[in-house]
Design a protein around this motif. Structure first.
Motif, PDB file in Angstrom:
ATOM      1  N   MET A 199       0.823  -1.211   0.000  1.00  0.00           N
ATOM      2  CA  MET A 199       0.000   0.000   0.000  1.00  0.00           C
ATOM      3  C   MET A 199       0.857   1.261   0.000  1.00  0.00           C
ATOM      4  O   MET A 199       0.541   2.252  -0.666  1.00  0.00           O
ATOM      5  N   GLN A 200       1.963   1.229   0.761  1.00  0.00           N
ATOM      6  CA  GLN A 200       2.780   2.435   0.914  1.00  0.00           C
ATOM      7  C   GLN A 200       3.745   2.642  -0.256  1.00  0.00           C
ATOM      8  O   GLN A 200       3.976   3.781  -0.685  1.00  0.00           O
ATOM      9  N   TYR A 201       4.304   1.552  -0.769  1.00  0.00           N
ATOM     10  CA  TYR A 201       5.346   1.679  -1.797  1.00  0.00           C
ATOM     11  C   TYR A 201       4.897   1.194  -3.181  1.00  0.00           C
ATOM     12  O   TYR A 201       5.617   1.400  -4.159  1.00  0.00           O
ATOM     13  N   GLY A 202       3.753   0.517  -3.244  1.00  0.00           N
ATOM     14  CA  GLY A 202       3.259   0.020  -4.519  1.00  0.00           C
ATOM     15  C   GLY A 202       3.531  -1.464  -4.720  1.00  0.00           C
ATOM     16  O   GLY A 202       4.430  -2.032  -4.098  1.00  0.00           O
ATOM     17  N   GLN A 203       2.746  -2.071  -5.592  1.00  0.00           N
ATOM     18  CA  GLN A 203       2.857  -3.510  -5.799  1.00  0.00           C
ATOM     19  C   GLN A 203       4.204  -3.909  -6.405  1.00  0.00           C
ATOM     20  O   GLN A 203       4.743  -4.972  -6.106  1.00  0.00           O
ATOM     21  N   SER A 204       4.773  -3.064  -7.244  1.00  0.00           N
ATOM     22  CA  SER A 204       6.071  -3.396  -7.831  1.00  0.00           C
ATOM     23  C   SER A 204       7.144  -3.488  -6.753  1.00  0.00           C
ATOM     24  O   SER A 204       8.045  -4.330  -6.823  1.00  0.00           O
ATOM     25  N   ALA A 205       7.038  -2.615  -5.737  1.00  0.00           N
ATOM     26  CA  ALA A 205       7.977  -2.693  -4.619  1.00  0.00           C
ATOM     27  C   ALA A 205       7.757  -3.987  -3.833  1.00  0.00           C
ATOM     28  O   ALA A 205       8.718  -4.650  -3.416  1.00  0.00           O
ATOM     29  N   GLY A 206       6.478  -4.354  -3.637  1.00  0.00           N
ATOM     30  CA  GLY A 206       6.177  -5.616  -2.957  1.00  0.00           C
ATOM     31  C   GLY A 206       6.735  -6.809  -3.710  1.00  0.00           C
ATOM     32  O   GLY A 206       7.309  -7.738  -3.108  1.00  0.00           O
ATOM     33  N   ASP A 207       6.602  -6.785  -5.042  1.00  0.00           N
ATOM     34  CA  ASP A 207       7.154  -7.880  -5.852  1.00  0.00           C
ATOM     35  C   ASP A 207       8.670  -7.966  -5.696  1.00  0.00           C
ATOM     36  O   ASP A 207       9.244  -9.055  -5.633  1.00  0.00           O
ATOM     37  N   GLU A 208       9.317  -6.790  -5.619  1.00  0.00           N
ATOM     38  CA  GLU A 208      10.771  -6.784  -5.466  1.00  0.00           C
ATOM     39  C   GLU A 208      11.182  -7.337  -4.112  1.00  0.00           C
ATOM     40  O   GLU A 208      12.191  -8.049  -3.995  1.00  0.00           O
ATOM     41  N   VAL A 209      10.405  -7.045  -3.073  1.00  0.00           N
ATOM     42  CA  VAL A 209      10.689  -7.597  -1.742  1.00  0.00           C
ATOM     43  C   VAL A 209      10.610  -9.121  -1.786  1.00  0.00           C
ATOM     44  O   VAL A 209      11.469  -9.824  -1.236  1.00  0.00           O
ATOM     45  N   LEU A 210       9.587  -9.652  -2.437  1.00  0.00           N
ATOM     46  CA  LEU A 210       9.432 -11.103  -2.533  1.00  0.00           C
ATOM     47  C   LEU A 210      10.603 -11.728  -3.289  1.00  0.00           C
ATOM     48  O   LEU A 210      11.114 -12.783  -2.900  1.00  0.00           O
ATOM     49  N   THR A 211      11.028 -11.093  -4.363  1.00  0.00           N
ATOM     50  CA  THR A 211      12.148 -11.605  -5.148  1.00  0.00           C
ATOM     51  C   THR A 211      13.441 -11.587  -4.339  1.00  0.00           C
ATOM     52  O   THR A 211      14.220 -12.548  -4.355  1.00  0.00           O
ATOM     53  N   VAL A 212      13.672 -10.486  -3.615  1.00  0.00           N
ATOM     54  CA  VAL A 212      14.872 -10.367  -2.782  1.00  0.00           C
ATOM     55  C   VAL A 212      14.875 -11.436  -1.694  1.00  0.00           C
ATOM     56  O   VAL A 212      15.912 -12.074  -1.425  1.00  0.00           O
TER      57      VAL A 212
END
Length: 305
Positions: A186-199
């Motif tokens: 919600m705060q950083y956007g879904q693309s940021a969430g996807d990057e967290v999952l990948t990391v």
């Protein structure tokens, strides 16, 4: 109305079919030496020999010379069965081209019989199944791989865990859940969430053992099957993941922030539902106690009789 061919007409028809077909048609003697092969054999890089009058391969070429080492016993048995009179229907085997590349074919074999019924060789048809196998592998990958992280997905995880239980293998199951993942989205956007999952997926690959089986089983949830470890060993392995993640500052998109995970460990035992249930309960406790921590399953207390 049926069609009757003279011997000469049948020979011409065979030649036309053999030259236009991508199938490889060949004939062997009883010892498995190829005495004739259709032009399709050149797809494997095996040229026709001048010694054979421009037709087929040299007599010294054996059928088994075209077969990858691991399949030679299988093909040899099939050839022997055909000579004995069995109709050997299609089966797959890896063949070797002249450049040693391995290619997959299916093979069908029939005995060639003299007028008195005695076998004098075997007729075979080889058909390439490389494209079908490639498609099958791509479908398998699509079915059992998480597209975002490249890890196996929930379906593959369930299958692997069930296999371990059926085989009676010792080990532990670990569950990981990214803390406050919905807030990150919600705060950083879904693309940021996807990057967290990948990391995080990459971190699991880096810190866990080669034998450990890592899967993404939900939105922000990961499961790891740790074969042949005790709960104490699994605790040390998984605690390192939690603490390493907490010590890292993730730069995602335009922001830099801390990412943490809650984790649990349970012994793989009894059944799939029991194993998952104990791991899920321990994970619930880890999140209830403030997250960014690891909880081990609690021993089952039996009621006093």
């Amino acid at each position: 109305m049926g069609m009757n061919f003279t011997f000469q007409e049948s020979s011409v028809l065979y030649g036309m079919l053999a030259e236009s077909s991508t199938d490889i048609i060949f004939k062997t003697d009883p010892d498995g030496a190829i005495v004739h092969a259709s032009p399709g054999m050149e797809r494997l890089g095996h040229k026709a020999s001048d010694a054979a009058g421009g037709e087929g391969l040299a007599p010294q070429r054996l059928l088994l010379d075209l077969v990858a080492p691991e399949a030679r016993q299988q093909v040899a048995k099939a050839h022997a069965r055909a000579l004995a009179g069995d109709d050997v229907d299609w089966f797959e085997f890896p063949a070797l081209a002249e450049d040693s590349r391995k290619r997959w074919f299916e093979l069908r074999l029939r005995a060639l019989l003299r007028a008195d019924g005695a076998p004098y060789g075997v007729l075979g048809v080889m058909r390439s199944v490389d494209e079908l196998r490639s498609l099958s592998e791509r479908l398998f990958t699509a079915t059992y791989t998480d597209a975002l992280t490249g890890l196996t997905n929930r379906a593959a995880f369930v299958s692997m865990l069930r296999h371990m239980l059926d085989a009676g293998m010792d080990g532990c199951l670990a569950l990981f859940s990214i803390d406050f993942f919905r807030t990150i989205n919600m705060q950083y956007g879904q693309s940021a969430g996807d990057e967290v999952l990948t990391v995080f997926g990459d971190l699991l690959r880096e810190l866990l053992r080669t034998d450990d089986l890592i899967s993404r089983i939900g939105s922000e949830r990961f499961a790891v099957i740790l074969p042949r470890v005790t709960p104490v060993e699994a605790e040390g392995i998984c605690r390192r993941v939690v603490t390493t993640l907490a010590d890292l500052k993730q730069t995602v998109g335009e922001g830099t922030f801390a990412v943490t995970a809650s984790a649990s460990v349970a012994r793989i035992a009894t059944s799939l539902d029991s194993t998952m249930g104990r791991a899920e309960m321990a994970l619930f406790v880890a999140r209830a106690k403030g997250r960014n921590r690891l909880e081990m399953e609690k021993p089952v207390r039996l009621a006093a009789g």
